[in-house]
Design a protein around this motif. Sequence first.
Motif, PDB file in Angstrom:
ATOM      1  N   GLN A  14       0.838  -1.215   0.000  1.00  0.00           N
ATOM      2  CA  GLN A  14       0.000   0.000   0.000  1.00  0.00           C
ATOM      3  C   GLN A  14       0.866   1.256   0.000  1.00  0.00           C
ATOM      4  O   GLN A  14       0.549   2.239  -0.654  1.00  0.00           O
ATOM      5  N   ILE A  15       1.973   1.201   0.755  1.00  0.00           N
ATOM      6  CA  ILE A  15       2.874   2.359   0.787  1.00  0.00           C
ATOM      7  C   ILE A  15       3.492   2.571  -0.599  1.00  0.00           C
ATOM      8  O   ILE A  15       3.585   3.697  -1.089  1.00  0.00           O
ATOM      9  N   ALA A  16       3.875   1.481  -1.237  1.00  0.00           N
ATOM     10  CA  ALA A  16       4.479   1.589  -2.569  1.00  0.00           C
ATOM     11  C   ALA A  16       3.513   2.212  -3.567  1.00  0.00           C
ATOM     12  O   ALA A  16       3.916   2.783  -4.572  1.00  0.00           O
ATOM     13  N   ASP A  17       2.227   2.094  -3.276  1.00  0.00           N
ATOM     14  CA  ASP A  17       1.195   2.544  -4.199  1.00  0.00           C
ATOM     15  C   ASP A  17       0.789   3.996  -3.995  1.00  0.00           C
ATOM     16  O   ASP A  17      -0.062   4.506  -4.709  1.00  0.00           O
ATOM     17  N   LEU A  18       1.394   4.672  -3.016  1.00  0.00           N
ATOM     18  CA  LEU A  18       0.995   6.056  -2.729  1.00  0.00           C
ATOM     19  C   LEU A  18       1.351   6.972  -3.904  1.00  0.00           C
ATOM     20  O   LEU A  18       2.332   6.756  -4.603  1.00  0.00           O
ATOM     21  N   HIS A  19       0.543   8.000  -4.060  1.00  0.00           N
ATOM     22  CA  HIS A  19       0.636   8.828  -5.252  1.00  0.00           C
ATOM     23  C   HIS A  19       1.575  10.021  -5.050  1.00  0.00           C
ATOM     24  O   HIS A  19       1.544  10.676  -4.017  1.00  0.00           O
ATOM     25  N   LEU A  20       2.437  10.278  -6.011  1.00  0.00           N
ATOM     26  CA  LEU A  20       3.200  11.532  -6.015  1.00  0.00           C
ATOM     27  C   LEU A  20       3.411  11.975  -7.459  1.00  0.00           C
ATOM     28  O   LEU A  20       3.104  11.251  -8.391  1.00  0.00           O
ATOM     29  N   THR A  21       3.910  13.180  -7.632  1.00  0.00           N
ATOM     30  CA  THR A  21       4.124  13.665  -8.991  1.00  0.00           C
ATOM     31  C   THR A  21       5.587  14.054  -9.175  1.00  0.00           C
ATOM     32  O   THR A  21       6.225  14.574  -8.258  1.00  0.00           O
ATOM     33  N   GLU A  22       6.081  13.783 -10.359  1.00  0.00           N
ATOM     34  CA  GLU A  22       7.420  14.255 -10.729  1.00  0.00           C
ATOM     35  C   GLU A  22       7.222  15.161 -11.931  1.00  0.00           C
ATOM     36  O   GLU A  22       6.855  14.677 -13.004  1.00  0.00           O
ATOM     37  N   GLY A  23       7.450  16.452 -11.758  1.00  0.00           N
ATOM     38  CA  GLY A  23       7.101  17.380 -12.826  1.00  0.00           C
ATOM     39  C   GLY A  23       5.612  17.262 -13.086  1.00  0.00           C
ATOM     40  O   GLY A  23       4.811  17.469 -12.189  1.00  0.00           O
ATOM     41  N   ASN A  24       5.227  16.882 -14.312  1.00  0.00           N
ATOM     42  CA  ASN A  24       3.795  16.711 -14.573  1.00  0.00           C
ATOM     43  C   ASN A  24       3.406  15.244 -14.671  1.00  0.00           C
ATOM     44  O   ASN A  24       2.292  14.928 -15.054  1.00  0.00           O
ATOM     45  N   ALA A  25       4.312  14.348 -14.331  1.00  0.00           N
ATOM     46  CA  ALA A  25       3.999  12.923 -14.432  1.00  0.00           C
ATOM     47  C   ALA A  25       3.393  12.422 -13.122  1.00  0.00           C
ATOM     48  O   ALA A  25       3.909  12.719 -12.046  1.00  0.00           O
ATOM     49  N   GLN A  26       2.306  11.685 -13.225  1.00  0.00           N
ATOM     50  CA  GLN A  26       1.658  11.112 -12.044  1.00  0.00           C
ATOM     51  C   GLN A  26       2.276   9.737 -11.791  1.00  0.00           C
ATOM     52  O   GLN A  26       2.176   8.855 -12.633  1.00  0.00           O
ATOM     53  N   LEU A  27       2.931   9.584 -10.656  1.00  0.00           N
ATOM     54  CA  LEU A  27       3.635   8.339 -10.382  1.00  0.00           C
ATOM     55  C   LEU A  27       3.230   7.785  -9.022  1.00  0.00           C
ATOM     56  O   LEU A  27       2.431   8.384  -8.303  1.00  0.00           O
ATOM     57  N   THR A  28       3.812   6.634  -8.690  1.00  0.00           N
ATOM     58  CA  THR A  28       3.632   6.107  -7.334  1.00  0.00           C
ATOM     59  C   THR A  28       4.990   6.123  -6.635  1.00  0.00           C
ATOM     60  O   THR A  28       6.036   6.250  -7.264  1.00  0.00           O
ATOM     61  N   LEU A  29       4.946   5.935  -5.324  1.00  0.00           N
ATOM     62  CA  LEU A  29       6.154   6.074  -4.511  1.00  0.00           C
ATOM     63  C   LEU A  29       7.254   5.114  -4.962  1.00  0.00           C
ATOM     64  O   LEU A  29       8.430   5.464  -4.995  1.00  0.00           O
ATOM     65  N   CYS A  30       6.862   3.877  -5.362  1.00  0.00           N
ATOM     66  CA  CYS A  30       7.894   2.887  -5.699  1.00  0.00           C
ATOM     67  C   CYS A  30       8.539   3.188  -7.050  1.00  0.00           C
ATOM     68  O   CYS A  30       9.554   2.588  -7.391  1.00  0.00           O
ATOM     69  N   ASP A  31       7.974   4.109  -7.846  1.00  0.00           N
ATOM     70  CA  ASP A  31       8.632   4.478  -9.102  1.00  0.00           C
ATOM     71  C   ASP A  31       9.897   5.291  -8.847  1.00  0.00           C
ATOM     72  O   ASP A  31      10.797   5.326  -9.675  1.00  0.00           O
TER      73      ASP A  31
END
Lengths: 274, 564
Positions: A34-51
């Motif tokens: 679940q933690i790995a699946d948390l949402h964040l953004t890099e620039g304008n890309a929508q990613l998850t924490l594990c990315d």
Amino acid sequence: MSKMIVLSPLKKFDVPVQADCINPDIFKGKTLEQIADLHLTEGNAQLTLCDLFKIEETEDGTSNITINGDVSKVKRIGQGMKSGEITINGDVGMHTGEKMAGGKIVINGNAVGWTGSQMRGGIIEVHGNAGDYVASPYRGSEVGMRGGAIIVDGDIGTDSACYMHGGVIKVKGNAGRFLGYHMANGTIYIEKGCAIRLAPCMTGGKIIVGGLLEDIMPSFTVDSVKGKVKVDAEITAQGPFYVFLGDLAQQGTGKLFISKPSNPQLGPVYDKYL
Amino acid sequence: MTEMLIKNGFVFDPINGINGEKMDIAIKDGKIVASVNEKTAQIVDASGLTVMPGAVDIHTHIAGGEVNTGRMIRPEDHVKDVERKTALTRSGVGYSIPSTFTTGYRYAKMGYTTVMNPSMAPLEAKHTHEELNDIPMLDKASYPLIGDWWFVLEYLSKDKIEECARHVAWMMSTTKGYAIKIVNPGGLESWGFGGNVHSIDDQVPNFCITPREIVRGLAKVNKLLNLPHSIHLHTNNLGLPGNYTTTLDTMKALEDIYTGDRPVGHITHLQFSSFAGDGWGNMKSAAEEISKYINNHNHMTFDMGQVIFSETTTMTADGPFEFTLYQLSGHKWVNSDIETETSGGIIPMHYKRTSAVNAVQWSIGLELALLIEDPWKIFMTTDHPNGGPFFAYPKIMAWLTSRKARMAMLKKCHKKAQARSLLPSIKRELSLYELAIVTRAGQAKALGLKDKGHLGVGADGDVAIYNINPETTDISQKYKTARAAFGSAAYTIKDGQIVVKDGEVVKTPSGKTMWLNVDTNEPCLIDEDMKRRFKDYWTIEYDNYPVFDHCIKVPSPITVKADV
């Protein structure tokens, strides 16, 4: 403090990352997936924490979350946290601990800016320099830090502690310009020097400067000389200090304690008014 | 040839006296018609839903110089309310002063289709219309501020009512305005010299005129020109304790102009004009005195100016009042003098439940709306953003229709305000029919908009459909359900097209800008003297002053035949 989540950046970030999900309150009670699946953004890309981060879990933790590596492009770590502890071994990005209400953030490195902006409680320790706008509110807003403590081993930059309404800031190094702009309450202790334009429009609170003050605003008036000043429950600053009152342009009742031995240039001007 | 049939809804259409009947509404080419061909028309199934005309807002600051300056000085207001771009809608920021597109989307989501921007400095008319062009889905109009316009003051001080009327007619087509707006008459001119007027019989410096003469003169002008809306009036001493006597004086001053057919004046944000007491310490509600007068007289209409407990931004042309607010709060503020026309001020404001004054203000707005017996006289507004942001309207609807809802809020207020409030003694709850009057029908009628605010044949096809079944839902008990339903309309239909479905924007057509083309018998006198003055006192040349036709995206001029 049993389980600790360890985050390590997978690469060197070159665009800003918005990571307000790195927060003990959010991690609480979640599995690693679940933690790995948390949402964040890099620039304008929508990613998850594990990315962007390698996520591990260890049992013998000293804090809830530890980040190892340079995260100076990662913003909003610990934003709004109410409990728990984050340790960051490396430089950290802007808005760390913004609006936090409790808990602790330890930064073993430098912070960029807006550290502890608008915080209401808790502790932030920076073992390097803290950058500009420490504890200051979002631009335009009129309520800054309202509680808690920020402890900095290095320097703080310009425009720090604007609109401060409570809490303590202790700095072992120097402070930049416009420290305590519109400050209304709270305590700031600068052990070394302070740049020009200290506490314009101050209406209350106290600022203690142990080193050289480059310039004092003309709207402050000298009141007396004091031997020592209590900063908080632990520290008492040893003087003697000139006590200035102001900002008179705002009918303010703030106090500046300026070290007498470190500021021989003030003597010829202000001693005759004492 | 687009046709639409709204089937089986519970229709509330007060202008045509329809109270919750199950019936069909047919729309053809953007207008409501008696019937359409059911086989080819687009069918909207409204069974079990409440159908009302598209809502109308008589007073909301959504565009123009003040609003824009407000946007500039409040970055902290936008940061907490950001709208993302979608495939259809544009991004924007919101809270108390939303960006133009966001304003349109949010209004339409609540079932609003017509809004009136009540404060346009003539000098900033072009700017205002540029912003209005950008606001999608809504029909709109602006009221130019001419209560302190130099030429008007001169004509009125010399008692030249007819010349003044021709001049105002020229102003309407020059600024592309819709009604005469008067703010703190005389006070703004005094503010240019650092003063203010404190009663309606004070002298205005340099003009030999009193606020009473300005208001009466412009009410007569309004009558001569046959303008659809009456004068739109923001009273003297607004927002000061004890100002209700000034408000009563203003109303009495207009009594003899009334001839029994149409109201002669509209006092806006009445809540701010109904304070009793002689200082902030003992400021209390004068709703009882004001409503007693209003219940016995028919020559005026009003809107609430309800306060919402939230952080907002106040903006008005009433510069001296904003200075008062600055002295009270010490916030950052803007104050401006707009050349020879008006002034303006902007200051952030936080209405708190724990503040006695703010809680009394909250109570005054509701007391007025409930104590004034005739719903055709008082309409629902917050004077957005002065009393609170417009997206809080569903809250006010809940307070008006449910005693339970307002008592729940009153219990959270400052104790002093609870003790002083009349609300506990007021049992009245508005029905859906009355709610349709205060949010639509009454406002459209007061504005003189013949094709708005009703669902009769020939009206514009603006319909709002809410997810409330009046047969099974008692809104006075289930106020939270009602609040949610009014906050996101099941359908908003604009000119026969569905623009909002289930609270989501599905289409963003441009709305019309309405303005008055006043047809006078003789043209307004524009002599060399006036042109010379434009050279001397204005930063804009006379030739560049008017709002040209190409400045308006979708013009909808309304021709009015004047008597001069």
